[in-house]
Design a protein around this motif. Structure first.
Motif, short mmCIF file in Angstrom:
data_model
loop_
_atom_site.label_atom_id
_atom_site.label_comp_id
_atom_site.label_asym_id
_atom_site.label_seq_id
_atom_site.Cartn_x
_atom_site.Cartn_y
_atom_site.Cartn_z
N PHE A 92 1.04 0.69 -1.54
CA PHE A 92 2.14 0.12 -0.79
C PHE A 92 1.94 0.41 0.69
CE2 PHE A 92 3.76 1.05 -5.00
CZ PHE A 92 4.42 -0.14 -5.33
N ALA A 93 2.35 -0.52 1.49
CA ALA A 93 2.34 -0.32 2.94
C ALA A 93 3.74 -0.58 3.46
CB ALA A 93 1.35 -1.27 3.60
N PHE A 94 4.23 0.31 4.28
CA PHE A 94 5.56 0.17 4.86
C PHE A 94 5.42 0.04 6.37
CE2 PHE A 94 6.16 2.49 0.92
CZ PHE A 94 7.20 1.78 0.33
N SER A 95 6.28 -0.75 6.93
CA SER A 95 6.27 -0.86 8.39
C SER A 95 7.72 -0.81 8.88
CB SER A 95 5.60 -2.17 8.83
OG SER A 95 6.31 -3.28 8.33
N GLY A 96 7.87 -0.51 10.09
CA GLY A 96 9.20 -0.42 10.67
C GLY A 96 9.33 0.86 11.47
N SER A 98 11.11 3.65 10.99
CA SER A 98 11.00 4.92 10.26
C SER A 98 9.56 5.22 9.89
CB SER A 98 11.86 4.89 9.00
OG SER A 98 13.22 4.79 9.33
N ALA A 99 8.85 4.18 9.45
CA ALA A 99 7.46 4.38 9.07
C ALA A 99 6.61 4.73 10.27
CB ALA A 99 6.92 3.13 8.38
N ASP A 100 6.91 4.15 11.40
CA ASP A 100 6.16 4.45 12.63
C ASP A 100 6.30 5.91 13.02
OD1 ASP A 100 5.34 1.82 12.71
OD2 ASP A 100 6.83 1.21 14.22
N LEU A 104 10.01 8.03 5.78
CA LEU A 104 10.73 6.91 5.21
C LEU A 104 12.05 7.40 4.62
CD1 LEU A 104 7.80 5.15 3.33
CD2 LEU A 104 8.88 4.39 5.44
#
Length: 107
Positions: A92-96, A98-100, A104
């Motif tokens: 899984f890859a998260f962006s946004g 919080s992820a930066d 998370l």
């Protein structure tokens, strides 16, 4: 070649699962003592349907040897793939924002 005790540890089900996951299709067979698998590229494999079959280890050894030539891989590599637990890996890859920041939120 692999030791016959190692070969005997392979079940028809695990070998069938390996074949199915690698493009082989199980075909109906009039012979209840063997399974027939065909590959879309023209290959045909016959394997015993039971570990109690006469010459089970020899038959499975022949299938692994044929797969080794077909896939251009070693018999050991194919054996290890057959006996490895069937599993998938999900990534899984998260962006946004919080992820930066490196974390998370869990809700």
């Amino acid at each position: 070649m692999l030791d016959s005790k190692l070969i005997s540890s392979i079940t028809p089900e695990s070998l069938g699962a390996y074949l199915s996951s690698n493009g082989w299709i199980k075909k109906n067979s009039s012979n209840m003592e063997a399974y027939k698998y065909e590959h879309r590229d023209g290959g045909v494999l016959i394997l015993p349907s039971s570990v109690l079959a006469v010459r089970y280890a020899k038959s499975v050894s022949n299938v692994i040897s044929t797969l080794s030539e077909w896939e251009e891989r070693s018999c050991v590599d194919i054996f290890q793939d057959i006996v490895a637990p069937n599993s998938d890996s999900l990534f899984f890859a998260f962006s946004g924002q919080s992820a930066d920041k490196g974390s998370l939120p869990i809700k």
